[in-house]
Design an enzyme around this catalytic site. Structure first.
Site, PDB file in Angstrom:
ATOM      1  N   PRO A   9       0.934  -1.338   0.165  1.00  0.00           N
ATOM      2  CA  PRO A   9      -0.151  -0.061  -0.225  1.00  0.00           C
ATOM      3  C   PRO A   9       0.476   0.800  -0.068  1.00  0.00           C
ATOM      4  O   PRO A   9       1.847   1.372   0.392  1.00  0.00           O
ATOM      5  CB  PRO A   9      -0.624  -0.047   0.858  1.00  0.00           C
ATOM      6  N   ASN A  10       0.217   1.971  -0.427  1.00  0.00           N
ATOM      7  CA  ASN A  10       0.515   3.378  -1.412  1.00  0.00           C
ATOM      8  C   ASN A  10       2.356   3.907  -1.469  1.00  0.00           C
ATOM      9  O   ASN A  10       2.527   4.796  -1.908  1.00  0.00           O
ATOM     10  CB  ASN A  10       0.984   3.756   0.830  1.00  0.00           C
ATOM     11  N   ARG A  17       3.793  10.875  -2.029  1.00  0.00           N
ATOM     12  CA  ARG A  17       4.193  11.002   0.206  1.00  0.00           C
ATOM     13  C   ARG A  17       5.157  10.617   0.251  1.00  0.00           C
ATOM     14  O   ARG A  17       6.149  10.429   0.254  1.00  0.00           O
ATOM     15  CB  ARG A  17       3.274   9.185  -0.290  1.00  0.00           C
ATOM     16  N   TYR A  22      10.904   9.327   1.708  1.00  0.00           N
ATOM     17  CA  TYR A  22      10.931   8.445   0.015  1.00  0.00           C
ATOM     18  C   TYR A  22      11.616   8.874  -1.261  1.00  0.00           C
ATOM     19  O   TYR A  22      11.302   8.177  -1.993  1.00  0.00           O
ATOM     20  CB  TYR A  22       8.854   8.376   0.251  1.00  0.00           C
ATOM     21  N   ASN A  73       8.163  -5.667  -0.388  1.00  0.00           N
ATOM     22  CA  ASN A  73       7.833  -4.356   0.028  1.00  0.00           C
ATOM     23  C   ASN A  73       6.440  -4.245   0.378  1.00  0.00           C
ATOM     24  O   ASN A  73       5.726  -3.926  -0.181  1.00  0.00           O
ATOM     25  CB  ASN A  73       8.121  -3.022  -0.496  1.00  0.00           C
ATOM     26  N   ALA A  76       3.011  -1.220   4.994  1.00  0.00           N
ATOM     27  CA  ALA A  76       2.791  -1.117   5.759  1.00  0.00           C
ATOM     28  C   ALA A  76       1.922  -2.436   6.297  1.00  0.00           C
ATOM     29  O   ALA A  76       1.643  -2.402   8.076  1.00  0.00           O
ATOM     30  CB  ALA A  76       1.091  -0.353   6.052  1.00  0.00           C
ATOM     31  N   GLU A  97      12.708  -9.740   1.268  1.00  0.00           N
ATOM     32  CA  GLU A  97      12.113  -8.236   1.900  1.00  0.00           C
ATOM     33  C   GLU A  97      12.916  -7.755   0.991  1.00  0.00           C
ATOM     34  O   GLU A  97      14.419  -6.878   1.325  1.00  0.00           O
ATOM     35  CB  GLU A  97      11.943  -8.105   3.539  1.00  0.00           C
ATOM     36  N   HIS A  99      12.857  -2.696   1.701  1.00  0.00           N
ATOM     37  CA  HIS A  99      12.238  -1.563   2.058  1.00  0.00           C
ATOM     38  C   HIS A  99      12.889  -0.039   1.706  1.00  0.00           C
ATOM     39  O   HIS A  99      14.526   0.094   2.159  1.00  0.00           O
ATOM     40  CB  HIS A  99      11.714  -1.053   3.982  1.00  0.00           C
ATOM     41  N   ARG A 106      12.637   4.367  12.040  1.00  0.00           N
ATOM     42  CA  ARG A 106      10.777   4.668  12.456  1.00  0.00           C
ATOM     43  C   ARG A 106      10.922   4.878  13.490  1.00  0.00           C
ATOM     44  O   ARG A 106      10.900   4.001  14.829  1.00  0.00           O
ATOM     45  CB  ARG A 106      10.580   4.822  11.061  1.00  0.00           C
TER      46      ARG A 106
END
Length: 143
Positions: A9-10, A17, A22, A73, A76, A97, A99, A106
């Site tokens: 998502p996103n 964003r 990012y 990725n 969320a 994975e 990111h 974070r």
């Protein structure tokens, strides 16, 4: 060799964003980068992005018998989705994975990754390069 690259998502909102986290490159830029890197590694890549957990689970299940590796990725869903973890376990396809940001630095809620429980390796905080490293890892591991 076939690799499925899944973005959660996103990620379709890259460039808009939180560009301080990012970056200003778009999702289309990410797709172009991944395709170019896949070509360098001589792997076939399919890209998939969804904001919906069930669609991601469906895509993982559809990958069974069709792909040699998965780069994901989960965004969320990293921190919330047992369903994605279970789908990855079910298909048992080697998974990395990724990111874009370093989630370890974070918010507290970002410190737990369900996907990390099945992923062979995690690349974080490398921006787009994390995807290239994940594809190279899978290529080297499976070759």
């Amino acid at each position: 060799m076939r690799i499925l690259v899944i973005n959660g998502p996103n990620l379709n909102m890259l460039g808009i964003r939180e560009p301080d986290i990012y970056g200003k490159q778009t999702y289309a830029d990410l797709c172009d980068y991944v395709k170019a890197e896949a070509e360098k590694f001589d792997v076939e890549v399919e890209l998939f992005q969804s904001n919906h957990e069930g669609a991601i689970v469906d895509k993982i299940q559809e990958a069974y018998g069709k792909f040699d590796g998965i780069v994901i990725n989960p965004a969320a869903y990293t921190h919330t989705s047992v369903a994605i973890l279970d789908a990855l376990k079910a298909v048992a396809i080697p998974t990395c994975e990724v990111h874009l940001s370093d989630v370890s630095t974070r918010e507290d809620f970002r410190q737990r990754s369900f996907v990390a429980m099945i992923a062979e390796v995690t690349f974080m905080g490398l921006g787009f390069e994390g995807y290239a490293r994940a594809m190279k890892y899978l290529k080297d591991r499976i070759s």
